[in-house]
Design an enzyme around this catalytic site. Sequence first.
Site, PDB file in Angstrom:
ATOM      1  N   ASP A  42      39.255  47.525  36.307  1.00 50.80           N
ATOM      2  CA  ASP A  42      40.266  47.023  35.719  1.00 50.80           C
ATOM      3  C   ASP A  42      40.553  47.179  34.297  1.00 50.80           C
ATOM      4  OD1 ASP A  42      41.167  45.438  37.861  1.00 50.80           O
ATOM      5  OD2 ASP A  42      39.441  43.929  37.458  1.00 50.80           O
ATOM      6  N   ASP A  72      47.306  35.505  45.692  1.00 48.81           N
ATOM      7  CA  ASP A  72      46.635  35.171  44.370  1.00 48.81           C
ATOM      8  C   ASP A  72      46.453  33.659  44.362  1.00 48.81           C
ATOM      9  OD1 ASP A  72      47.148  37.879  44.237  1.00 48.81           O
ATOM     10  OD2 ASP A  72      48.369  37.562  42.279  1.00 48.81           O
TER      11      ASP A  72
END
Length: 258
Positions: free
Chosen positions: A140, A14
């Site tokens: 998402d 990330d």
Amino acid sequence: MISKETFEIFPSVDIVDGIAMTSNSAIRLTRGESSTLRRPLGTPAEVALAWQNAGAKWIHVVDLDAASGRGSNSHLIADVLAAVDINVQVCGGIRDETILRKVLATGCQRVNLGTAALENPDWCAQAIAEYGDKIAIALDVKSTSEGYQLATHGWNVSKGNLWDLLERLDKQGCQRYVVTDVERGGMMSSPNFTLLQEVCAKTSSPVIAGGGVSSLDDLRALADLSTIGVEGAILGQALHIGKVPLEDALAATQSPRR
């Protein structure tokens, strides 16, 4: 047919401000929370190479700066591809053809589109048709009083109904989905198994579970869902803080081929 023998673990890298961070700190920073939350792991290439050396066959790279409109780390993604010789999937801020081509030019095996599926549906359909298996759609998801809604722009905006989007994408030929309950991403509160089961019941395309893994038991439970279409899981925060070592995750879910 998907089986436990083909279930994959996708350790995540990330990226925020050019650094690979723990999933929780990366997500919270892109939401504008305190910079004291920074929990760096190293350069993206260093972290990806560490996951490869631990046995990973895939790396999941998230450009959170691009996803939230704060910039792009495409040069660092290229560094990751140069450092490893395993498969890499990339997501974050890929919303038009120019950006998509730039990311694919790094040599990555797969790109996840998210916001574009809602905001640029015609182009998204063209990308699915042109690039086939190189395109996955990131769903998402946020639970609301109006049902499952999609979270976009780095999970900062909610819009669109999950089932309407899934139906359209299936008709357009989407070959893979990455499904994340955004309330669980980076929180180690266990995956939303109900959501995954509901998605798998509505599509024949394989699903990768994203977000919430907190233990080896969570991973084993996800691997058990391989019979209904869950082909893998993204491993973030629990891996980043050492709660679930990658070697243990691989052994727990892929022992039949070791």
